[in-house]
Design a protein around this motif. Structure first.
Motif, mmCIF file in Angstrom:
data_model
loop_
_atom_site.group_PDB
_atom_site.id
_atom_site.type_symbol
_atom_site.label_atom_id
_atom_site.label_comp_id
_atom_site.label_asym_id
_atom_site.label_seq_id
_atom_site.Cartn_x
_atom_site.Cartn_y
_atom_site.Cartn_z
ATOM 1 N N SER A 4 0.825 -1.206 0.000
ATOM 2 C CA SER A 4 0.000 0.000 0.000
ATOM 3 C C SER A 4 0.857 1.254 0.000
ATOM 4 N N SER A 29 4.610 -2.503 -5.587
ATOM 5 C CA SER A 29 3.307 -2.739 -4.955
ATOM 6 C C SER A 29 2.674 -4.020 -5.489
ATOM 7 N N TYR A 55 -3.111 1.812 -12.863
ATOM 8 C CA TYR A 55 -2.228 2.984 -12.810
ATOM 9 C C TYR A 55 -0.862 2.664 -13.421
ATOM 10 N N CYS A 58 1.885 6.982 -6.732
ATOM 11 C CA CYS A 58 0.959 8.041 -7.138
ATOM 12 C C CYS A 58 1.578 9.418 -6.898
ATOM 13 N N THR A 70 -4.037 -0.744 -8.840
ATOM 14 C CA THR A 70 -2.594 -0.513 -8.985
ATOM 15 C C THR A 70 -2.117 -0.885 -10.385
ATOM 16 N N HIS A 95 2.166 1.769 -3.431
ATOM 17 C CA HIS A 95 1.119 2.282 -4.330
ATOM 18 C C HIS A 95 0.967 3.788 -4.166
ATOM 19 N N THR A 115 -7.686 -3.641 -4.845
ATOM 20 C CA THR A 115 -6.578 -2.697 -4.871
ATOM 21 C C THR A 115 -5.533 -3.112 -5.895
ATOM 22 N N HIS A 116 -5.349 -4.425 -6.048
ATOM 23 C CA HIS A 116 -4.407 -4.953 -7.037
ATOM 24 C C HIS A 116 -4.797 -4.497 -8.443
ATOM 25 N N PHE A 145 5.006 1.305 -8.440
ATOM 26 C CA PHE A 145 3.806 0.542 -8.779
ATOM 27 C C PHE A 145 4.154 -0.944 -8.928
#
Length: 462
Positions: free
Chosen positions: A348, A373, A391, A355, A388, A351, A384-385, A370
Motif C-alpha cells: 500500500s 506494490s 495505474y 501516485c 494498482t 502504491h 486494490t491490485h 507501482f
C-alpha cells in the motif's frame, strides 16, 4: 395566474455577484463534476426562468445550491434559495450541528429504502460542506453526555463493542477483495439496526460508551469508503461526515484523522486539490497524528504527501514521503495496531508513493513503485491490485512502453473478471481504452486485442 418572482434566489445571485450567464456556467461546472450530464445544457435563460418563479426540475435545485454554496463559502439550502424541492437527506449528516444518532437514523433509513434512496442519490458532492467545524465543536462533542436511564434499553458491554469491530473488519476484508460495490447495503443495514440500538443502550461506564461510538464510527467510515470506491461520491461524503461525528463523540483523535485522510483521498481524486490539502493537513494535526500508531501515521503521511505533490509543494511532498516510510518501518508485531489499518503495509505504501511520484512527474520512479506494490501485495487484496495495475499500465504507456502496458492491463481485466465490483477499478478500464485509442487506430495487435476485451467487459457491467 402570474408566478411570484423568486426574490430569495435573486438575492443570492446578487450576493454572489453573478449575472444569469455566470450562474449558469457555475451550475454546469457542478453538474459536470458529478457526471450529471442531463443538466449540462443549462443556460442563462433557465436561470432567468428560475428567478421569474419557475421551479427548477429534478436535481437542478440541489446543483444550483451547491454552486452558490461554493461561491458564498457557506451552505445554501434549497429552502433558503426559495425552491420547493426538499433538501437531500445527506444534509443532516453534512450539517455539523445535527446529532450523529439523528444523522445515522435518517441517512441509513433513506439509503435502505428503495423508494427513498433516489433522494440520497439526488444529491451532489458538496465542496462547500468540506469546511470543518471549529475547535470548540470537537471539544463539545467529546464531552460525556448526560445519562438517560431507560428500562427499555439494552445493556451494552465490552463484548458488544468487539462484535461491532469484528463485523466491520469482515466487511473491510470483503471490500479489499471484491470492491465497494459488493456488500455495502448489508453493512448499512447492520449500522442502522444493531449498531444504532447499541448507541442508545445502557453502558457500564464512559470507556465502553466511547469505544462503542468509535466502533460505530469505523463502520460509518467504511460505508463511505465503499461508496467512494464504487464511484458513488454523493453517498460517500455524508457517511464520511457521519463517521467523523461519531469519532468526535468518542474522543478518538486517531480515528478522526483516519477519516479525514479518506475524505482528502476522495477530494484529491475529484480534482479539488486545495481542499484535499486542507483535509490532509487536518488529518495530521495534533493528537490525530501524535496519538496514532506507526502504521496509521504512515497512512496519514503518505496521503498528505500526495496532496502536497498535487498542489505543487514538491520538496515538502518528498520529505513527507520519507517520514511515512520511516513510520511504517517502525511498525512491528509488538505494537497493537487498529484493525482499520490491516491492509496498509509495504504494498500500500508503494502504491501511494507511486501516485505521489507520478504527480511529481517522476514516471520512472512511479513505475518502479507501482511494480513493487504489485509484487508484494497478497491475493486477499484483489480490488486494490486491479487499481494498482491500472495505474501502472497508464504510467507505462505515458513513457512509450505500449506492449508492456498492454500486458499489465490484461492482468487488470483478469482481476476484474474474477468478481471485482469497484467503480475505481472500472474507471481504470475506461482510462485504458482512452489511452489505447491512438495505438488501436495504428493497428497494433496487442492494442486491438485488449480494446476488444475491454469493450466486452464494460458491456457486461454497464
Amino acid at each position: 395566474m402570474a408566478r411570484e418572482r423568486n426574490e430569495q434566489f435573486e438575492a443570492l445571485l446578487k450576493e454572489a455577484g453573478w449575472s444569469r450567464a455566470q450562474a449558469a456556467s457555475a451550475f454546469i461546472r457542478v453538474a459536470s463534476e458529478n457526471n450529471l450530464t442531463d443538466y449540462t445544457h443549462i443556460a442563462r435563460q433557465h436561470v432567468q426562468h428560475w428567478v421569474a418563479g419557475h421551479e427548477p426540475s429534478g436535481q437542478a435545485p440541489i446543483i444550483m445550491c451547491e454552486a452558490l454554496s461554493r461561491r458564498l463559502r457557506r451552505v445554501v439550502t434549497t429552502s433558503e434559495a426559495g425552491f420547493t424541492a426538499s433538501n437531500s437527506p445527506a444534509q443532516g449528516a453534512l450539517d455539523w450541528r445535527i446529532d450523529p444518532l439523528i444523522a445515522l437514523n435518517d441517512l441509513g433509513s433513506t439509503d435502505l429504502d428503495p423508494d427513498r434512496r433516489s433522494l440520497l442519490r439526488g444529491g451532489v458532492y458538496s465542496a462547500a460542506a468540506l469546511a470543518l467545524p471549529a475547535e470548540s465543536w470537537w471539544v463539545e462533542m467529546a464531552k460525556e453526555p448526560p445519562s438517560a436511564e431507560r428500562k427499555d434499553t439494552q445493556r451494552v458491554g465490552r463484548g458488544d463493542v468487539e462484535s461491532v469491530r469484528e463485523m466491520t473488519l469482515a466487511f473491510s476484508r470483503m471490500d479489499q477483495q471484491r470492491g465497494g460495490g459488493h456488500g455495502r447495503t448489508a453493512l448499512v443495514e447492520y449500522l442502522r439496526s444493531d449498531v444504532a440500538r447499541y448507541l442508545v443502550g445502557q453502558f457500564p461506564d464512559g470507556v465502553v460508551r466511547r469505544d462503542m461510538y468509535s466502533a460505530a464510527a469505523e463502520g460509518a467510515y467504511l460505508s463511505g469508503w465503499m461508496a467512494f470506491d464504487n464511484g458513488e461520491h454523493d453517498i460517500a461524503q455524508p457517511y464520511f461526515a457521519l463517521g467523523l461525528k461519531l469519532a468526535a463523540r468518542a474522543g478518538d483523535a486517531p480515528l478522526s484523522g483516519h477519516i479525514l485522510r479518506a475524505m482528502a483521498h476522495q477530494t484529491l481524486d475529484l480534482g479539488l486539490y486545495n481542499k484535499a490539502l486542507e483535509l490532509s493537513t487536518a488529518s495530521i494535526a495534533g493528537h490525530r497524528y501524535e496519538a496514532a500508531t506507526p502504521r496509521e501515521r504512515a497512512l496519514l503521511g503518505v496521503v498528505h504527501a500526495r496532496c502536497l505533490a498535487a498542489t505543487g509543494a514538491n520538496r515538502l511532498a518528498a520529505k513527507t514521503l520519507v517520514r511515512a516510510e520511516d513510520d511504517l518501518r517502525s511498525a512491528h508485531d509488538g505494537i497493537k495496531e487498529p484493525s482499520r489499518t490491516f491492509f496498509f503495509g509495504e504494498a500500500s505504501l508503494a502504491h501511494e508513493t507511486a501516485c505521489t511520484l507520478r504527480d511529481l512527474d517522476d514516471r520512472k520512479g512511479a513505475i518502479n513503485q507501482f511494480g513493487r506494490s504489485v509484487r508484494t501485495r497478497g491475493v486477499a487484496f484483489k480490488r486494490t491490485h486491479a487499481v494498482t495495475l491500472g495505474y501502472l499500465g497508464a504510467t507505462q504507456i505515458s513513457v512509450g512502453n505500449v506492449e508492456e502496458a498492454c500486458t499489465t492491463w490484461s492482468r487488470v481485466l483478469d482481476a476484474m473478471e474474477e468478481g471485482v465490483y469497484s467503480g475505481r477499478a472500472r474507471q481504470r478500464v475506461v482510462e485504458m481504452r482512452q489511452l489505447l485509442s491512438p495505438y488501436r487506430r495504428r493497428g497494433i495487435p496487442a492494442a486491438v486485442e485488449l480494446e476488444t476485451r475491454a469493450a466486452d467487459y464494460l458491456r457486461t457491467v454497464d
